[in-house]
Design a protein around this motif. Structure first.
Motif, PDB file in Angstrom:
ATOM      1  N   GLU A   4      68.788 -10.815  -8.442  1.00 33.79           N
ATOM      2  CA  GLU A   4      68.421 -11.968  -9.273  1.00 33.79           C
ATOM      3  C   GLU A   4      68.165 -11.561 -10.716  1.00 33.79           C
ATOM      4  O   GLU A   4      68.603 -12.232 -11.652  1.00 33.79           O
ATOM      5  CB  GLU A   4      67.183 -12.644  -8.698  1.00 33.79           C
ATOM      6  CG  GLU A   4      66.788 -13.909  -9.448  1.00 33.79           C
ATOM      7  CD  GLU A   4      65.622 -14.624  -8.798  1.00 33.79           C
ATOM      8  OE1 GLU A   4      65.047 -15.517  -9.437  1.00 33.79           O
ATOM      9  OE2 GLU A   4      65.284 -14.277  -7.643  1.00 33.79           O
ATOM     10  N   GLN A  49      71.454 -10.857 -12.393  1.00 26.54           N
ATOM     11  CA  GLN A  49      72.193 -12.078 -12.707  1.00 26.54           C
ATOM     12  C   GLN A  49      71.601 -12.761 -13.934  1.00 26.54           C
ATOM     13  O   GLN A  49      72.327 -13.306 -14.764  1.00 26.54           O
ATOM     14  CB  GLN A  49      72.168 -13.031 -11.512  1.00 26.54           C
ATOM     15  CG  GLN A  49      73.118 -14.205 -11.673  1.00 26.54           C
ATOM     16  CD  GLN A  49      73.284 -14.996 -10.393  1.00 26.54           C
ATOM     17  OE1 GLN A  49      72.435 -14.949  -9.506  1.00 26.54           O
ATOM     18  NE2 GLN A  49      74.380 -15.717 -10.288  1.00 26.54           N
ATOM     19  N   GLU A  50      70.284 -12.735 -14.075  1.00 28.74           N
ATOM     20  CA  GLU A  50      69.642 -13.302 -15.260  1.00 28.74           C
ATOM     21  C   GLU A  50      70.070 -12.552 -16.525  1.00 28.74           C
ATOM     22  O   GLU A  50      70.286 -13.157 -17.575  1.00 28.74           O
ATOM     23  CB  GLU A  50      68.120 -13.253 -15.104  1.00 28.74           C
ATOM     24  CG  GLU A  50      67.573 -14.229 -14.076  1.00 28.74           C
ATOM     25  CD  GLU A  50      66.068 -14.122 -13.916  1.00 28.74           C
ATOM     26  OE1 GLU A  50      65.467 -13.251 -14.590  1.00 28.74           O
ATOM     27  OE2 GLU A  50      65.497 -14.901 -13.123  1.00 28.74           O
TER      28      GLU A  50
END
Length: 253
Positions: A238, A241-242
């Motif tokens: 996550e 991806q950010e």
């Protein structure tokens, strides 16, 4: 040459390295040809108009120091303007030719946006992290498929770096708080020529500290089907991806 100015779409895509190699070869070949002609013509005139001790002919139009040879359309004037005209044609042709290719290098090939691979490259003392769209992160080895346009967003998390791969003719500043964009591609023919996997050295070209010389990485290019299998098995993250979304959102804004 016209084909070189229209490098668009699918099979007509060309790697930056190929474009720069072509520009270098054209300038080298043309420069060598012009140089040979100029030197040969100069030597011929040196021999033809050498001082052999005899009296000059009555119609000999000798040059005068400080005088521009434009007199009444004589032979000197014709030679002068002919040389100017030919030089202008050569220079303008080279400018137009090189400008068209450099525009292609700057903008990259046209794409529909569906097959492109977009990757964030983040430098730090003293390594490179690569973030993929699904959040997967690799350190020091960028794995990409052949026959695809690879878009990179380059940045840094600490000091100034410079991401470069000489063989691929790519080089981008990595500056904290900023994002530089670039692209590259490698053909499947090149991958096959290297035994099914092409490897290119990545280096930092900005003096960034005591470990600058060891800040190296690698770009590994594999066939597209193999890459898709590898990518499906990667582990998304996550935070990764950010990071990817942050830099490509900035680039698109």
């Amino acid at each position: 040459m016209i084909d070189s100015l229209i490098l668009q779409g699918g099979a007509d895509w060309r790697a930056q390295a190929e474009v720069f190699d072509e520009i270098f070869f054209v300038f080298l070949a043309l420069g060598t040809l012009v140089g040979i002609i100029v030197v040969a013509y100069t030597l011929w005139n040196v021999y033809k108009y050498r001082d052999d001790g005899s009296e000059p002919k009555e119609d000999f139009d000798a040059p005068v120091v400080g005088e521009l040879p434009t007199g009444q359309g004589g032979p000197k004037a014709k030679k002068l303007f002919l040389s100017f005209g030919l030089s202008a044609i050569v220079v303008i042709s080279l400018v137009v030719y090189a400008y068209g290719l450099l525009l292609y290098v700057e903008e990259g090939p046209d794409a529909d946006g569906e097959g492109d691979i977009e990757i964030v490259v983040e430098g730090y003392q003293y390594a490179w992290d690569y973030y993929y769209e699904n959040g997967h992160m690799e350190t020091n080895e960028l794995i990409v498929p052949a026959d695809q346009r690879i878009d990179i967003a380059v940045t840094s998390r600490d000091v100034w770096h410079n991401f470069g791969a000489s063989e691929l003719r790519i080089k981008s500043d990595a500056i904290p708080g900023e994002t530089a964009t670039n692209w590259f591609s490698v053909s499947s023919e090149e991958v096959e020529a290297q035994g099914g996997e092409a490897n290119f050295l990545v280096e930092c070209f900005e003096l960034c500290g005591s470990g600058h010389s060891i800040m190296k990485g690698e770009i590994t290019v594999i066939p597209e089907d193999e890459w898709e299998e590898w990518y499906e098995d990667t582990e998304p993250d996550e935070e990764g991806q950010e990071t990817w979304e942050h830099h490509f959102a900035e680039e698109g804004s």
